[in-house]
Design a protein around this motif. Structure first.
Motif, PDB file in Angstrom:
ATOM      1  N   PRO A   1       0.816  -1.233   0.000  1.00  0.00           N
ATOM      2  CA  PRO A   1       0.000   0.000   0.000  1.00  0.00           C
ATOM      3  C   PRO A   1       0.842   1.272   0.000  1.00  0.00           C
ATOM      4  CG  PRO A   1      -0.894  -1.603   1.542  1.00  0.00           C
ATOM      5  CD  PRO A   1       0.434  -2.129   1.105  1.00  0.00           C
ATOM      6  N   ALA A   2       1.911   1.275   0.792  1.00  0.00           N
ATOM      7  CA  ALA A   2       2.778   2.450   0.843  1.00  0.00           C
ATOM      8  C   ALA A   2       3.535   2.627  -0.464  1.00  0.00           C
ATOM      9  CB  ALA A   2       3.758   2.333   2.010  1.00  0.00           C
ATOM     10  N   ILE A   3       3.988   1.525  -1.046  1.00  0.00           N
ATOM     11  CA  ILE A   3       4.679   1.595  -2.341  1.00  0.00           C
ATOM     12  C   ILE A   3       3.743   2.135  -3.408  1.00  0.00           C
ATOM     13  CG2 ILE A   3       5.753   0.216  -4.161  1.00  0.00           C
ATOM     14  CD1 ILE A   3       6.733  -1.684  -1.934  1.00  0.00           C
ATOM     15  N   GLN A   4       2.518   1.665  -3.406  1.00  0.00           N
ATOM     16  CA  GLN A   4       1.537   2.106  -4.390  1.00  0.00           C
ATOM     17  C   GLN A   4       1.271   3.602  -4.273  1.00  0.00           C
ATOM     18  OE1 GLN A   4      -2.167  -0.015  -4.147  1.00  0.00           O
ATOM     19  NE2 GLN A   4      -2.934   0.782  -6.089  1.00  0.00           N
TER      20      GLN A   4
ATOM     21  N   THR B   1      18.192  -5.324  -2.868  1.00  0.00           N
ATOM     22  CA  THR B   1      17.164  -4.959  -1.889  1.00  0.00           C
ATOM     23  C   THR B   1      17.378  -3.537  -1.388  1.00  0.00           C
ATOM     24  OG1 THR B   1      16.955  -7.275  -1.209  1.00  0.00           O
ATOM     25  CG2 THR B   1      16.077  -5.610   0.294  1.00  0.00           C
ATOM     26  N   ALA B   2      18.644  -3.186  -1.158  1.00  0.00           N
ATOM     27  CA  ALA B   2      18.948  -1.820  -0.723  1.00  0.00           C
ATOM     28  C   ALA B   2      18.640  -0.814  -1.830  1.00  0.00           C
ATOM     29  CB  ALA B   2      20.416  -1.722  -0.308  1.00  0.00           C
ATOM     30  N   LEU B   3      19.020  -1.141  -3.065  1.00  0.00           N
ATOM     31  CA  LEU B   3      18.777  -0.222  -4.169  1.00  0.00           C
ATOM     32  C   LEU B   3      17.284   0.007  -4.404  1.00  0.00           C
ATOM     33  CD1 LEU B   3      21.506  -1.368  -6.721  1.00  0.00           C
ATOM     34  CD2 LEU B   3      21.442   0.763  -5.414  1.00  0.00           C
ATOM     35  N   ALA B   4      16.462  -1.019  -4.113  1.00  0.00           N
ATOM     36  CA  ALA B   4      15.017  -0.852  -4.270  1.00  0.00           C
ATOM     37  C   ALA B   4      14.499   0.253  -3.355  1.00  0.00           C
ATOM     38  CB  ALA B   4      14.294  -2.170  -3.965  1.00  0.00           C
ATOM     39  N   GLY B   5      15.156   0.409  -2.205  1.00  0.00           N
ATOM     40  CA  GLY B   5      14.752   1.461  -1.295  1.00  0.00           C
ATOM     41  C   GLY B   5      15.056   2.855  -1.811  1.00  0.00           C
ATOM     42  N   PHE B   6      15.941   2.952  -2.800  1.00  0.00           N
ATOM     43  CA  PHE B   6      16.303   4.255  -3.357  1.00  0.00           C
ATOM     44  C   PHE B   6      15.741   4.472  -4.756  1.00  0.00           C
ATOM     45  CE2 PHE B   6      19.836   3.457  -0.346  1.00  0.00           C
ATOM     46  CZ  PHE B   6      19.747   4.621   0.411  1.00  0.00           C
ATOM     47  N   ALA B   7      14.970   3.520  -5.277  1.00  0.00           N
ATOM     48  CA  ALA B   7      14.450   3.631  -6.645  1.00  0.00           C
ATOM     49  C   ALA B   7      13.638   4.914  -6.812  1.00  0.00           C
ATOM     50  CB  ALA B   7      13.592   2.421  -6.984  1.00  0.00           C
ATOM     51  N   PRO B   8      13.983   5.768  -7.790  1.00  0.00           N
ATOM     52  CA  PRO B   8      13.271   7.037  -7.955  1.00  0.00           C
ATOM     53  C   PRO B   8      11.928   6.907  -8.659  1.00  0.00           C
ATOM     54  CG  PRO B   8      15.000   6.857  -9.589  1.00  0.00           C
ATOM     55  CD  PRO B   8      15.133   5.658  -8.706  1.00  0.00           C
TER      56      PRO B   8
ATOM     57  N   PHE C   1       6.441 -10.424  10.621  1.00  0.00           N
ATOM     58  CA  PHE C   1       7.162  -9.321  11.253  1.00  0.00           C
ATOM     59  C   PHE C   1       7.253  -8.078  10.358  1.00  0.00           C
ATOM     60  CE2 PHE C   1       9.012 -13.149  13.283  1.00  0.00           C
ATOM     61  CZ  PHE C   1       8.677 -12.861  14.598  1.00  0.00           C
ATOM     62  N   GLY C   2       6.673  -8.147   9.149  1.00  0.00           N
ATOM     63  CA  GLY C   2       6.760  -7.009   8.240  1.00  0.00           C
ATOM     64  C   GLY C   2       6.203  -5.722   8.827  1.00  0.00           C
ATOM     65  N   GLY C   3       5.068  -5.842   9.517  1.00  0.00           N
ATOM     66  CA  GLY C   3       4.469  -4.657  10.136  1.00  0.00           C
ATOM     67  C   GLY C   3       5.354  -4.061  11.215  1.00  0.00           C
ATOM     68  N   ASN C   4       5.983  -4.946  12.008  1.00  0.00           N
ATOM     69  CA  ASN C   4       6.880  -4.459  13.062  1.00  0.00           C
ATOM     70  C   ASN C   4       8.099  -3.761  12.474  1.00  0.00           C
ATOM     71  OD1 ASN C   4       5.695  -7.339  14.100  1.00  0.00           O
ATOM     72  ND2 ASN C   4       5.719  -5.837  15.738  1.00  0.00           N
ATOM     73  N   LEU C   5       8.633  -4.333  11.393  1.00  0.00           N
ATOM     74  CA  LEU C   5       9.792  -3.719  10.755  1.00  0.00           C
ATOM     75  C   LEU C   5       9.427  -2.365  10.160  1.00  0.00           C
ATOM     76  CD1 LEU C   5      12.722  -3.834   9.884  1.00  0.00           C
ATOM     77  CD2 LEU C   5      12.029  -5.140   7.866  1.00  0.00           C
ATOM     78  N   LEU C   6       8.247  -2.273   9.554  1.00  0.00           N
ATOM     79  CA  LEU C   6       7.804  -1.003   8.988  1.00  0.00           C
ATOM     80  C   LEU C   6       7.629   0.038  10.084  1.00  0.00           C
ATOM     81  CD1 LEU C   6       6.849   0.670   6.582  1.00  0.00           C
ATOM     82  CD2 LEU C   6       4.563  -0.292   6.913  1.00  0.00           C
ATOM     83  N   GLU C   7       7.081  -0.378  11.217  1.00  0.00           N
ATOM     84  CA  GLU C   7       6.905   0.551  12.338  1.00  0.00           C
ATOM     85  C   GLU C   7       8.248   1.030  12.867  1.00  0.00           C
ATOM     86  OE1 GLU C   7       4.790   0.647  16.779  1.00  0.00           O
ATOM     87  OE2 GLU C   7       4.580  -1.114  15.467  1.00  0.00           O
TER      88      GLU C   7
ATOM     89  N   ALA D   1      13.804  12.599   7.799  1.00  0.00           N
ATOM     90  CA  ALA D   1      12.670  13.388   7.332  1.00  0.00           C
ATOM     91  C   ALA D   1      12.621  13.375   5.810  1.00  0.00           C
ATOM     92  CB  ALA D   1      12.789  14.826   7.841  1.00  0.00           C
ATOM     93  N   GLY D   2      11.432  13.105   5.276  1.00  0.00           N
ATOM     94  CA  GLY D   2      11.255  13.080   3.830  1.00  0.00           C
ATOM     95  C   GLY D   2      11.595  11.746   3.189  1.00  0.00           C
ATOM     96  N   PHE D   3      12.046  10.782   3.990  1.00  0.00           N
ATOM     97  CA  PHE D   3      12.389   9.456   3.463  1.00  0.00           C
ATOM     98  C   PHE D   3      11.294   8.495   3.878  1.00  0.00           C
ATOM     99  CE2 PHE D   3      14.946   5.514   3.124  1.00  0.00           C
ATOM    100  CZ  PHE D   3      15.513   5.721   1.869  1.00  0.00           C
ATOM    101  N   ASP D   4      10.655   7.843   2.909  1.00  0.00           N
ATOM    102  CA  ASP D   4       9.525   6.966   3.194  1.00  0.00           C
ATOM    103  C   ASP D   4       9.932   5.807   4.101  1.00  0.00           C
ATOM    104  OD1 ASP D   4       7.690   8.388   1.581  1.00  0.00           O
ATOM    105  OD2 ASP D   4       8.462   7.390  -0.212  1.00  0.00           O
ATOM    106  N   PRO D   5       9.116   5.507   5.119  1.00  0.00           N
ATOM    107  CA  PRO D   5       9.429   4.380   6.011  1.00  0.00           C
ATOM    108  C   PRO D   5       9.558   3.050   5.280  1.00  0.00           C
ATOM    109  CG  PRO D   5       7.776   5.791   7.026  1.00  0.00           C
ATOM    110  CD  PRO D   5       7.974   6.298   5.619  1.00  0.00           C
TER     111      PRO D   5
END
Length: 205
Positions: free
Chosen positions: A47-50, A103-110, A167-173, A181-185
């Motif tokens: 949902p957050a990615i979408q 996996t790390a690069l996916a977190g920075f995908a523009p 544990f995905g929800g816990n990791l997201l939290e 600031a400004g970086f999506d969780p």
């Protein structure tokens, strides 16, 4: 001690089972489980990615189906066959390293196309590891322990995959508490997961 066998294969019945062999099977199962856990985490993060990329439900479904399974499983087999020509230990360590980086690069995908390609490539590294491990287990344990070892590996891998959902929800939290600031969780959650490649590589070495 983790005793990753290299390229030599012993004839049936020649390989005795040692504690190092059992520990190596456990290490490989944990490694595969950690890698597979990102699929469960990705479902939690969807949902957050979408929202971040402003894509439709159909596109998100393609991310899980086409990128996550179809492309990854189709291309993983020829990649895994490299283990027939080169050191299986080197291939396995390379797959762990690539998984962590992708996996790390996916977190920075523009944008979503790059994110999609990165997740598909990450899936390839996960699926490619499985046939290599199953070819490696007969060199780690004796014939009588081969079936239990295969089942143990599969169980550890499945447990890791389930942990991504559990544990995905816990990791997201948690990621939300440390994200700048400004970086999506959700991006930080992927970065946190990618860091697990470091201890896996250290143990594999």
């Amino acid at each position: 001690m983790v005793a990753l066998a290299d390229t030599g294969r012993l004839s049936t019945g020649d390989r005795p089972t040692t504690p190092a062999g059992f520990w190596t099977v456990a290490f490989l199962g944990i490694t595969a489980g950690v890698q597979m856990s990102d699929r469960g985490l990705q479902s939690i993060l969807s949902p957050a990615i979408q929202r971040s990329f402003e894509v439709s439900d159909a596109v998100i479904c393609a991310l899980h189906g086409i990128a996550g399974i179809l492309v990854a499983s189709a291309l993983a087999v020829p990649l895994a066959r490299l283990a027939d020509k080169y050191s299986r230990k080197t291939i396995l360590l390379g797959l762990i390293l690539l998984w962590g980086l992708l996996t790390a690069l996916a977190g920075f995908a523009p944008n979503f196309p790059l994110f999609f390609i990165g997740r598909a490539a990450s899936g390839i590294t996960e699926f490619a590891m499985i046939p290599i491990v199953y070819s490696l287990i007969p060199d780690l344990v004796s014939d009588r322990h081969r079936v239990p070892s295969n089942l143990a590996f599969a169980a550890l891998m499945a447990t890791g995959a389930s942990a991504g959902f559990y544990f995905g929800g816990n990791l997201l939290e948690f990621a939300g508490t440390i994200a700048p600031a400004g970086f999506d969780p959700w991006r930080m959650a992927l970065l946190c997961l990618s860091l697990l490649a470091i201890p896996l590589l250290a143990a594999g070495m």
